[in-house]
Write a protein that holds these residues in place. Structure first.
Motif, mmCIF file in Angstrom:
data_model
loop_
_atom_site.group_PDB
_atom_site.id
_atom_site.type_symbol
_atom_site.label_atom_id
_atom_site.label_comp_id
_atom_site.label_asym_id
_atom_site.label_seq_id
_atom_site.Cartn_x
_atom_site.Cartn_y
_atom_site.Cartn_z
ATOM 1 N N MET A 1 3.510 20.533 6.027
ATOM 2 C CA MET A 1 2.962 20.736 7.368
ATOM 3 C C MET A 1 4.015 20.623 8.472
ATOM 4 S SD MET A 1 -0.030 21.559 8.658
ATOM 5 C CE MET A 1 -1.131 21.141 7.310
ATOM 6 N N TYR A 2 4.932 19.683 8.351
ATOM 7 C CA TYR A 2 5.954 19.517 9.391
ATOM 8 C C TYR A 2 6.866 20.737 9.444
ATOM 9 C CZ TYR A 2 9.435 17.179 12.330
ATOM 10 O OH TYR A 2 10.294 16.846 13.339
ATOM 11 N N ASP A 3 7.230 21.249 8.279
ATOM 12 C CA ASP A 3 8.038 22.466 8.238
ATOM 13 C C ASP A 3 7.265 23.637 8.838
ATOM 14 O OD1 ASP A 3 10.196 21.179 7.054
ATOM 15 O OD2 ASP A 3 9.528 21.644 5.023
ATOM 16 N N ALA A 4 5.978 23.728 8.552
ATOM 17 C CA ALA A 4 5.154 24.812 9.094
ATOM 18 C C ALA A 4 5.099 24.744 10.618
ATOM 19 C CB ALA A 4 3.746 24.762 8.505
ATOM 20 N N TYR A 5 5.071 23.541 11.162
ATOM 21 C CA TYR A 5 5.095 23.382 12.620
ATOM 22 C C TYR A 5 6.350 24.030 13.209
ATOM 23 C CZ TYR A 5 5.733 21.101 17.147
ATOM 24 O OH TYR A 5 5.958 20.861 18.475
ATOM 25 N N HIS A 6 7.456 23.900 12.507
ATOM 26 C CA HIS A 6 8.731 24.415 13.010
ATOM 27 C C HIS A 6 8.979 25.888 12.683
ATOM 28 C CE1 HIS A 6 10.325 20.746 14.697
ATOM 29 N NE2 HIS A 6 9.843 20.106 13.650
ATOM 30 N N ASN A 7 8.264 26.435 11.701
ATOM 31 C CA ASN A 7 8.549 27.819 11.317
ATOM 32 C C ASN A 7 7.475 28.807 11.765
ATOM 33 O OD1 ASN A 7 6.424 28.019 9.437
ATOM 34 N ND2 ASN A 7 7.691 27.357 7.733
ATOM 35 N N GLY A 8 6.623 28.400 12.666
ATOM 36 C CA GLY A 8 5.619 29.320 13.191
ATOM 37 C C GLY A 8 4.294 29.300 12.448
ATOM 38 N N GLY A 9 4.078 28.313 11.591
ATOM 39 C CA GLY A 9 2.790 28.148 10.925
ATOM 40 C C GLY A 9 2.664 28.811 9.571
ATOM 41 N N ASN A 10 3.764 28.894 8.840
ATOM 42 C CA ASN A 10 3.732 29.537 7.528
ATOM 43 C C ASN A 10 3.959 28.528 6.403
ATOM 44 O OD1 ASN A 10 3.505 32.110 8.780
ATOM 45 N ND2 ASN A 10 5.705 32.089 9.141
ATOM 46 N N PHE B 1 3.492 12.889 6.501
ATOM 47 C CA PHE B 1 3.576 13.927 7.536
ATOM 48 C C PHE B 1 3.574 13.303 8.927
ATOM 49 C CE2 PHE B 1 0.538 16.389 10.297
ATOM 50 C CZ PHE B 1 1.476 17.269 10.813
ATOM 51 N N VAL B 2 2.672 12.362 9.154
ATOM 52 C CA VAL B 2 2.620 11.681 10.454
ATOM 53 C C VAL B 2 3.953 10.986 10.726
ATOM 54 C CG1 VAL B 2 1.447 9.905 11.830
ATOM 55 C CG2 VAL B 2 0.105 11.435 10.373
ATOM 56 N N GLN B 3 4.526 10.357 9.705
ATOM 57 C CA GLN B 3 5.818 9.689 9.860
ATOM 58 C C GLN B 3 6.924 10.691 10.189
ATOM 59 O OE1 GLN B 3 6.432 6.122 9.669
ATOM 60 N NE2 GLN B 3 8.168 6.966 10.785
ATOM 61 N N GLU B 4 6.892 11.872 9.570
ATOM 62 C CA GLU B 4 7.889 12.905 9.873
ATOM 63 C C GLU B 4 7.831 13.304 11.349
ATOM 64 O OE1 GLU B 4 9.027 16.063 6.630
ATOM 65 O OE2 GLU B 4 6.853 15.788 6.622
ATOM 66 N N MET C 1 0.840 -1.179 0.000
ATOM 67 C CA MET C 1 0.000 0.000 0.000
ATOM 68 C C MET C 1 0.888 1.247 0.000
ATOM 69 S SD MET C 1 -3.005 0.947 2.685
ATOM 70 C CE MET C 1 -2.205 1.879 3.971
ATOM 71 N N GLU C 2 0.625 2.139 -0.925
ATOM 72 C CA GLU C 2 1.413 3.359 -1.033
ATOM 73 C C GLU C 2 0.931 4.403 -0.026
ATOM 74 O OE1 GLU C 2 2.131 6.717 -4.404
ATOM 75 O OE2 GLU C 2 2.074 4.633 -5.065
ATOM 76 N N ARG C 3 1.871 5.037 0.650
ATOM 77 C CA ARG C 3 1.508 6.072 1.624
ATOM 78 C C ARG C 3 1.150 7.366 0.905
ATOM 79 N NH1 ARG C 3 6.010 5.517 6.015
ATOM 80 N NH2 ARG C 3 6.567 7.546 5.211
ATOM 81 N N ASN C 4 0.281 8.142 1.545
ATOM 82 C CA ASN C 4 -0.069 9.439 0.993
ATOM 83 C C ASN C 4 0.678 10.537 1.753
ATOM 84 O OD1 ASN C 4 -1.535 10.017 3.396
ATOM 85 N ND2 ASN C 4 -3.359 9.055 2.558
ATOM 86 N N ASP C 5 0.508 11.792 1.335
ATOM 87 C CA ASP C 5 1.225 12.907 1.953
ATOM 88 C C ASP C 5 0.880 13.057 3.434
ATOM 89 O OD1 ASP C 5 2.547 13.534 -0.380
ATOM 90 O OD2 ASP C 5 1.228 15.191 -0.921
#
Length: 94
Positions: free
Chosen positions: A71-80, A9-12, A1-5
């Protein structure tokens, strides 16, 4: 089964070591079996403890939706989003 984005994100978040306890196990289940595999109680915990912490509804600058792939990057950069984060970084460097 191929993972989706979303599952990527959850894996990141898992790989980043941000989770522990039951939410960590639930996130592992989401990656392995998908969100639809969760019981109602697991889904509640996931929504509260995972999505409540790591999900951003929209970019803090332009309000556009943030794709799961950013989304993971946004978590770290203040939500942008990546576009606005890049623009802000350029302004800081000037």
């Amino acid at each position: 089964m191929e993972r989706n984005d979303f599952e990527d994100f959850v894996q990141e978040v898992l790989d980043g070591g941000h989770l522990d306890g039951s939410v960590e196990g639930i996130a592992q289940q989401v990656v392995a079996q998908g969100l639809s595999s969760l019981s109602k109680k697991q889904d509640y915990v996931f929504q509260q403890d995972f999505m409540g912490e790591f999900h951003t509804d929209g970019c803090g600058v332009c309000s556009n939706p943030i794709p799961w792939s950013e989304m993971y990057d946004a978590y770290h950069n203040g939500g942008n989003c990546s576009h606005c984060d890049h623009g802000l970084a350029k302004l800081e460097n000037e």
